[in-house]
Design a protein around this motif. Structure first.
Motif, PDB file in Angstrom:
ATOM      1  N   LEU A  18       3.460   1.489  -2.200  1.00 12.26           N
ATOM      2  CA  LEU A  18       2.878   1.462  -0.861  1.00 12.26           C
ATOM      3  C   LEU A  18       1.604   2.302  -0.837  1.00 12.26           C
ATOM      4  CD1 LEU A  18       4.666   1.820   2.521  1.00 12.26           C
ATOM      5  CD2 LEU A  18       2.558   3.008   2.054  1.00 12.26           C
ATOM      6  N   TRP A  19       1.658   3.509  -1.430  1.00  8.93           N
ATOM      7  CA  TRP A  19       0.491   4.384  -1.493  1.00  8.93           C
ATOM      8  C   TRP A  19      -0.695   3.634  -2.117  1.00  8.93           C
ATOM      9  CZ3 TRP A  19      -2.085   5.733  -5.972  1.00  8.93           C
ATOM     10  CH2 TRP A  19      -3.113   6.657  -5.820  1.00  8.93           C
ATOM     11  N   GLU A  20      -0.454   2.979  -3.255  1.00  7.33           N
ATOM     12  CA  GLU A  20      -1.537   2.284  -3.945  1.00  7.33           C
ATOM     13  C   GLU A  20      -2.105   1.154  -3.091  1.00  7.33           C
ATOM     14  OE1 GLU A  20      -2.712   0.044  -8.110  1.00  7.33           O
ATOM     15  OE2 GLU A  20      -0.664   0.798  -7.878  1.00  7.33           O
ATOM     16  N   ALA A  21      -1.260   0.379  -2.462  1.00  6.44           N
ATOM     17  CA  ALA A  21      -1.733  -0.713  -1.603  1.00  6.44           C
ATOM     18  C   ALA A  21      -2.574  -0.158  -0.452  1.00  6.44           C
ATOM     19  CB  ALA A  21      -0.551  -1.522  -1.067  1.00  6.44           C
ATOM     20  N   SER A  22      -2.120   0.929   0.142  1.00  6.53           N
ATOM     21  CA  SER A  22      -2.837   1.553   1.248  1.00  6.53           C
ATOM     22  C   SER A  22      -4.182   2.105   0.786  1.00  6.53           C
ATOM     23  CB  SER A  22      -1.983   2.666   1.853  1.00  6.53           C
ATOM     24  OG  SER A  22      -2.679   3.312   2.899  1.00  6.53           O
ATOM     25  N   VAL A  23      -4.187   2.796  -0.348  1.00 11.85           N
ATOM     26  CA  VAL A  23      -5.420   3.374  -0.877  1.00 11.85           C
ATOM     27  C   VAL A  23      -6.429   2.276  -1.208  1.00 11.85           C
ATOM     28  CG1 VAL A  23      -6.378   4.550  -2.912  1.00 11.85           C
ATOM     29  CG2 VAL A  23      -4.465   5.563  -1.669  1.00 11.85           C
ATOM     30  N   GLU A  73       0.191  16.314   4.494  1.00 19.57           N
ATOM     31  CA  GLU A  73      -0.348  16.093   3.150  1.00 19.57           C
ATOM     32  C   GLU A  73      -0.558  14.614   2.850  1.00 19.57           C
ATOM     33  OE1 GLU A  73      -1.262  18.500   1.161  1.00 19.57           O
ATOM     34  OE2 GLU A  73      -0.309  20.238   2.072  1.00 19.57           O
ATOM     35  N   MET A  74       0.233  13.767   3.484  1.00 20.08           N
ATOM     36  CA  MET A  74       0.175  12.323   3.212  1.00 20.08           C
ATOM     37  C   MET A  74       0.508  11.556   4.489  1.00 20.08           C
ATOM     38  SD  MET A  74       2.656  12.238  -0.111  1.00 20.08           S
ATOM     39  CE  MET A  74       2.410  13.342  -1.482  1.00 20.08           C
ATOM     40  N   LEU A  75      -0.239  10.501   4.738  1.00 19.45           N
ATOM     41  CA  LEU A  75       0.098   9.518   5.761  1.00 19.45           C
ATOM     42  C   LEU A  75      -0.487   8.200   5.254  1.00 19.45           C
ATOM     43  CD1 LEU A  75      -0.248   9.731   9.624  1.00 19.45           C
ATOM     44  CD2 LEU A  75      -0.465   7.629   8.329  1.00 19.45           C
ATOM     45  N   PHE A  76       0.393   7.311   4.855  1.00 16.79           N
ATOM     46  CA  PHE A  76      -0.037   6.035   4.300  1.00 16.79           C
ATOM     47  C   PHE A  76       0.758   4.905   4.931  1.00 16.79           C
ATOM     48  CE2 PHE A  76      -1.270   9.130   1.131  1.00 16.79           C
ATOM     49  CZ  PHE A  76      -2.567   8.738   0.847  1.00 16.79           C
ATOM     50  N   ILE A  77       0.043   3.837   5.273  1.00 20.88           N
ATOM     51  CA  ILE A  77       0.635   2.662   5.910  1.00 20.88           C
ATOM     52  C   ILE A  77       0.322   1.458   5.025  1.00 20.88           C
ATOM     53  CG2 ILE A  77       0.727   1.246   8.012  1.00 20.88           C
ATOM     54  CD1 ILE A  77       1.447   4.278   8.381  1.00 20.88           C
TER      55      ILE A  77
END
Length: 145
Positions: A18-23, A73-77
């Motif tokens: 999910l992090w990678e897709a969001s980034v 520290e992190m917020l990813f959607i």
């Protein structure tokens, strides 16, 4: 009403995906080698250093936060779920339940900077390098009192 849920270690691979897709959808300033540099750090180090919470849809994690010492520290959607209130719901939870008062955000991620301003954070200071020493200016923001 979106339910805030815990994230378990066995779900870390899903979280990194999910992090990678969001980034890839929001951090257009990052180079491919930067993304590849951060992926194992997130999986093997960073996720264990924060309190993790998420929102799920059909048992799938669609957004998550990581909090440590009153700092977001992190917020990813996931890109497919952006604009649906998930980030705001997670941030409100972080502020009201986890007592978040600070966030560091990449200056080049203008959408995120605008989101945090809209949610009541204000600029405090700017650093030329990110926390890894990479040349991505970081803004320290704090919740207005």
């Amino acid at each position: 009403m979106k339910t805030i849920d815990n994230i378990y270690k066995k779900e870390y691979t899903e979280v990194v995906e999910l992090w990678e897709a969001s980034v890839r959808a929001t951090h257009h300033f990052l180079r491919e080698e930067d993304i590849e540099y951060f992926k194992p750090l997130i999986l093997n180090t960073y996720l264990d250093e924060v309190e993790l919470k998420c929102i799920r849809e059909n048992k799938k994690i669609v957004g998550f936060i990581g909090v440590a010492d009153q700092n977001l520290e992190m917020l990813f959607i996931h890109p497919e779920y952006r604009g649906k209130g998930i980030g705001k719901t997670l941030l409100d939870y972080a502020i009201n339940k986890l007592k978040v008062t600070k966030v560091d955000v990449n200056e080049q991620n203008e959408q995120a900077v605008g989101f945090y301003k809209y949610c009541g954070f204000e600029f405090v200071k700017r650093l030329e390098l990110d926390s890894s020493g990479k040349p991505y200016p970081t803004l320290h923001m704090e919740l207005k009192k």
